[in-house]
Design an enzyme around this catalytic site. Sequence first.
Site, short mmCIF file in Angstrom:
data_model
loop_
_atom_site.label_atom_id
_atom_site.label_comp_id
_atom_site.label_asym_id
_atom_site.label_seq_id
_atom_site.Cartn_x
_atom_site.Cartn_y
_atom_site.Cartn_z
N SER A 1 -90.20 37.43 -11.80
CA SER A 1 -89.70 36.71 -10.96
C SER A 1 -90.57 36.76 -9.59
O SER A 1 -91.37 37.60 -9.53
CB SER A 1 -88.35 37.25 -10.44
N LYS A 2 -90.18 36.11 -8.62
CA LYS A 2 -91.11 36.00 -7.57
C LYS A 2 -91.10 37.21 -6.90
O LYS A 2 -92.05 37.63 -5.90
CB LYS A 2 -90.24 34.92 -6.28
N ARG A 3 -90.08 38.01 -7.06
CA ARG A 3 -90.31 39.76 -6.67
C ARG A 3 -91.42 40.17 -7.08
O ARG A 3 -92.14 41.25 -6.35
CB ARG A 3 -88.98 40.44 -7.19
#
Length: 489
Positions: free
Chosen positions: A255-257
């Site tokens: 994910s963007k994390r």
Amino acid sequence: MGEQQIRLRFAPSPTGPFHIGGARSALFNWLLARKYGGKLVLRIEDTDLERSSRESEENIKEALKWLGIDWDEGIDVGGDYGPYRQTERLPLYADYTTRLLETGQAYYCYCSEDELEAERQELMAKGEMPRYLGRCRSLSDADRVKYEAEGRKPVVRFRVPENKEIIINDLVRGTVSFDSAGIGDFVIVKSDGIPVYNYAVVLDDALMSITHVIRAEEHLSNTPRQILIYEALGLSTPKFGHISLILGADRSKMSKRHGATAVEQYRSLGYLPEAVVNFLALLGWSPSGEQEIFSAAELIAEFSVERLAKNPAVFDIDKLNWINAHYIRKASPETVLELALPHLEAAGFVQTPLAPEKRTWLTEVVATVQEYISYAAQVVDHSAIFFADKVELENEAAKEVLLDPDLSKVMAVFCAKLMALETLDEAGVQAILKSITKELKLGGKKVYMPIRVALTGQVHGPDLQRIIVLLGKERVIDRLEGTMKEVVL
Ligand code: GLU
């Protein structure tokens, strides 16, 4: 694969930035289509009217083109099975819905959101899987008239056969079976008349004669619903292959994390499409040998469904950087400069449009740092030494070098010789440096190191002669004088 002409598709939902997972699905389908002389269809699944946008669709097309993934049929290029955008296919779906309603394989459901929510809560409280229990399964005409009179707008639900085992012979995951008891009658057409993904995808894949559906693992759980629809309509099912999830380095879903997830982000950081394709191909597929660098042509030759992995793939940015560094080193400095330019401009190092001499000079700067970078945006950090007005000493080691008692002598002789040099080129600078070691009876390091540090502030970096030539006499002398002043103070 191979015996009949295979027809594959990539069917993105244009609902946001184009994710690398989507690019990987597109790539795998493309590789198979090209390998077996099949066709790749690009279809846009835009039935989520609120989240879909033309901008996102454009973005996907741009990214595919950038990656070198072309399609034989679909939006923009057309074909015999169009239209290729789901919102343009609504009348086609409606015909099948009528058929399903007429045969009783689907029915109108008038339950309100509140009623459905109450049912979900009740099931969950009993520890059961939330699903639709079939309140509207057998409505009488009178019930329907009453609901219509209340102004309720119906959805269409698919009547899921009871106690049916649904078996998928997945090309990647092997045999997977589902029990229909866990699947409540599900909505196929919303109250606004728009079909849901699970329904439209079946009709499209069937009507477009798709032979193989290669897509992300998260769609495996949708597949039993889709198969039920194929069966209800007497349509033959394609072969399915669900490719592994992509995880971040910490093994949770990417994910963007975990950093950049959109293809566009890699593109604008100055990754090269050949490298991204090479890297994506290795996410969930493994070649038979040790080779890791593959051109698109080699991938087409080597790619096989048999070597698709069941296990999740881990997105390893270091590996992407390593692969990209390989392609960056092979690229022309002009290409790398083009990619680095927006970053150099943002850093305030240059202004575009570039004057021709400036472009020539910058190309040489890029050629000098190219072997040290993984992606083009890193040209900024590595070339800062060519732009800074003032030298910043990077660390204690650099400061230490400038405490050398022979420093002033080395600098004075070097500056004098440099001024006297007629043509500034690498061989000339090299000769000067050599002659200083002889004249002053100093080891090479005692001459090169202080000049390097005084010029760049760093103990490591590109070839010193090259740095000097690129900076030019005047800036070299200015910098050396500037640094000397600070050291003496
Ligand atoms: N539109 C779906 C998605 O973007 C495609 C699913 C499929 O390939 O069947 O996830």
